[in-house]
Design a protein around this motif. Structure first.
Motif, PDB file in Angstrom:
ATOM      1  N   TYR A  64       0.891  -1.252   0.121  1.00  0.00           N
ATOM      2  CA  TYR A  64       0.045   0.022   0.140  1.00  0.00           C
ATOM      3  C   TYR A  64       0.738   1.334  -0.074  1.00  0.00           C
ATOM      4  O   TYR A  64       0.562   2.191  -0.916  1.00  0.00           O
ATOM      5  CB  TYR A  64      -0.979   0.088   1.037  1.00  0.00           C
ATOM      6  N   LEU A  67       1.998   2.461  -3.478  1.00  0.00           N
ATOM      7  CA  LEU A  67       0.830   2.750  -4.289  1.00  0.00           C
ATOM      8  C   LEU A  67       0.880   4.224  -4.756  1.00  0.00           C
ATOM      9  O   LEU A  67       0.780   4.970  -3.738  1.00  0.00           O
ATOM     10  CB  LEU A  67      -0.302   2.275  -3.780  1.00  0.00           C
ATOM     11  N   SER A  71      -2.798   5.760  -9.272  1.00  0.00           N
ATOM     12  CA  SER A  71      -3.331   4.147  -9.125  1.00  0.00           C
ATOM     13  C   SER A  71      -4.187   4.320  -8.151  1.00  0.00           C
ATOM     14  O   SER A  71      -5.326   3.658  -8.334  1.00  0.00           O
ATOM     15  CB  SER A  71      -2.169   3.249  -8.807  1.00  0.00           C
ATOM     16  N   TYR A  72      -4.074   4.834  -7.035  1.00  0.00           N
ATOM     17  CA  TYR A  72      -5.382   4.625  -5.797  1.00  0.00           C
ATOM     18  C   TYR A  72      -6.588   5.261  -6.510  1.00  0.00           C
ATOM     19  O   TYR A  72      -7.654   4.822  -6.245  1.00  0.00           O
ATOM     20  CB  TYR A  72      -4.740   5.692  -4.757  1.00  0.00           C
TER      21      TYR A  72
END
Length: 84
Positions: A64, A67, A71-72
């Motif tokens: 996470y 990321l 992308s999130y």
């Protein structure tokens, strides 16, 4: 667009550690702008607060922190709460 779009984007941008592309056609700002296109300022602020809370809650999960914000937002990762 909400009046506070830029301000709210930078709150979100600062909350996400590894950020990725900020601008450009596929940048985080343009994705955020599309997501917030038809909301008012209060709704935008509430949305960003929810996203920041989600980012903070899951920041320790495997993969996470790496990321990117782009992308999130593209993958609508905050929506995963509804899949459980």
């Amino acid at each position: 667009y909400p009046d506070n779009l830029n301000e709210q984007f930078y709150i979100l941008w600062d909350a996400k550690g590894k950020k990725g592309a900020k601008n450009g056609t596929k940048g985080a700002y343009n994705i955020f702008k599309k997501l917030a296109a038809n909301v008012d300022s209060d709704t935008c602020e509430t949305f960003v607060k929810m996203l920041v809370d989600d980012i903070n809650k899951y920041s320790g999960e495997a993969g996470y922190p790496e990321l990117h914000l782009t992308s999130y937002l593209n993958q609508q990762r905050w929506d995963k709460l509804w899949l459980v």
